[in-house]
Design a protein around this motif. Structure first.
Motif, PDB file in Angstrom:
ATOM      1  N   UNK A  76       0.864  -1.175   0.000  1.00  0.00           N
ATOM      2  CA  UNK A  76       0.000   0.000   0.000  1.00  0.00           C
ATOM      3  C   UNK A  76       0.903   1.228   0.000  1.00  0.00           C
ATOM      4  N   UNK A  77       1.278   1.685  -1.187  1.00  0.00           N
ATOM      5  CA  UNK A  77       2.201   2.809  -1.281  1.00  0.00           C
ATOM      6  C   UNK A  77       1.547   4.113  -0.850  1.00  0.00           C
ATOM      7  N   UNK A  78       0.226   4.190  -0.960  1.00  0.00           N
ATOM      8  CA  UNK A  78      -0.476   5.359  -0.429  1.00  0.00           C
ATOM      9  C   UNK A  78      -0.267   5.478   1.065  1.00  0.00           C
ATOM     10  N   UNK A  84       4.937   8.572   5.921  1.00  0.00           N
ATOM     11  CA  UNK A  84       6.335   9.008   5.935  1.00  0.00           C
ATOM     12  C   UNK A  84       6.615  10.223   5.056  1.00  0.00           C
ATOM     13  N   UNK A  85       6.427  10.096   3.761  1.00  0.00           N
ATOM     14  CA  UNK A  85       6.867  11.163   2.860  1.00  0.00           C
ATOM     15  C   UNK A  85       6.044  12.428   2.998  1.00  0.00           C
ATOM     16  N   UNK A 140       4.896  10.336  -9.752  1.00  0.00           N
ATOM     17  CA  UNK A 140       5.779  11.186  -8.961  1.00  0.00           C
ATOM     18  C   UNK A 140       5.070  11.669  -7.694  1.00  0.00           C
ATOM     19  N   UNK A 141       5.760  11.544  -6.568  1.00  0.00           N
ATOM     20  CA  UNK A 141       5.131  11.886  -5.294  1.00  0.00           C
ATOM     21  C   UNK A 141       6.010  12.843  -4.501  1.00  0.00           C
ATOM     22  N   UNK A 142       5.760  12.920  -3.218  1.00  0.00           N
ATOM     23  CA  UNK A 142       6.501  13.812  -2.318  1.00  0.00           C
ATOM     24  C   UNK A 142       6.442  15.265  -2.787  1.00  0.00           C
ATOM     25  N   UNK A 143       5.306  15.630  -3.371  1.00  0.00           N
ATOM     26  CA  UNK A 143       5.096  16.999  -3.817  1.00  0.00           C
ATOM     27  C   UNK A 143       5.629  17.303  -5.196  1.00  0.00           C
ATOM     28  N   UNK A 144       6.169  16.304  -5.896  1.00  0.00           N
ATOM     29  CA  UNK A 144       6.764  16.562  -7.200  1.00  0.00           C
ATOM     30  C   UNK A 144       5.799  17.117  -8.214  1.00  0.00           C
TER      31      UNK A 144
END
Length: 261
Positions: A76-78, A84-85, A140-144
């Motif tokens: 579950x990457x969400x 965390x991120x 892309x995550x972490x606000x990218x």
């Protein structure tokens, strides 16, 4: 026990060094916890007025440590982002002190976007920024997807995210994605000197600038003008403003750090 993060407390600022060089400083749970806690400590520390974030070894951060994943699992990457991120990016963006990032090598995936979440980014000329998510069918995550198109435009952001091609630090600086690309052997000195200069400025003043810029992404012009009015009113009543004016009139460097009235 592995020291995944090195914290160096300097005169007026903290240096945080991601310390998993054998893994290109990729994130595991321990590094997430250590960095989040260190940023919190820096926020609360009265003697810390700026933060420098960098990496140990030949890379800044390669994003998520995929070695933590079990073969064949469907994680579950969400949940990973939520736990965390996302809290990490939110803490950096909301931190009421300037955060400088020195990208000393490859910054890939979430590592690239973690760097972009910081206030001022310097990078070694040999460094590369890679939106590597598409290589493994991820978003892309972490606000990218928020920060990159605002920094360099949708066309360039989309091309980088679709292609996952490395972007040289020199090009990143030319595009306005980062502040500067500097010679590799000068990166540490330049970043430390910049952080020290920021630590000598008005922490409250810089925090207000950061607050105004952060709000501008979603504000109308009228709302932003109102916010500038309110922040300027608060700034004009601060001890730092009074000290800045005194120092200007007396032709001397200001000595910031007194409590607001």
């Amino acid at each position: 026990m592995e020291q995944v993060l090195k914290v160096e407390k300097r005169d007026g600022w903290h240096k945080l060094v991601l310390n998993r060089p054998e893994k290109l400083n990729s994130f595991n749970e321990a590094l997430h916890a250590a960095l989040y806690a260190a940023l919190g400590e820096a926020t609360d520390a009265a003697d810390c007025r700026a933060i420098l974030l960098t990496g140990e070894g030949r890379g800044f951060c390669a994003g998520q440590d995929l070695g933590d994943r079990k073969p064949g699992e469907a994680p579950d990457l969400g949940n990973t982002l939520e736990r965390f991120y996302n809290p990490l990016v939110r803490r950096i963006r909301a931190l009421p002190k300037p955060v400088v990032c020195a990208v000393n090598g490859v910054a890939a995936g979430a590592g690239a976007n973690l760097a972009l979440a910081c206030d001022i980014v310097l990078a070694a000329k040999s460094a590369r920024f890679i939106q590597s998510f598409s290589k493994i069918a991820l978003v892309p995550d972490s606000g990218g997807t928020f920060m990159l198109p605002r920094l360099i435009g949708e066309a360039r952001a989309k091309a980088l995210m679709f292609s996952a091609e490395p972007l040289p630090a020199t090009t990143a600086a030319e595009w306005g994605m980062i502040w500067q690309a500097v010679d590799d052997d000068r990166l540490t000195l330049e970043a430390e000197n910049l952080t020290a200069r920021l630590a000598a400025q008005s922490t409250e003043g810089l925090a207000r600038i950061k607050q105004a810029l952060e709000a501008s992404h979603g504000n109308t012009l009228d709302a932003q003008l109102d916010l500038e009015r309110d922040l300027q009113r608060s700034a004009g009543r601060s001890a730092d403003y009074a000290e800045g004016v005194r120092a200007f009139m007396e032709k001397r460097p200001p000595r910031f750090g007194q409590k607001s009235e």
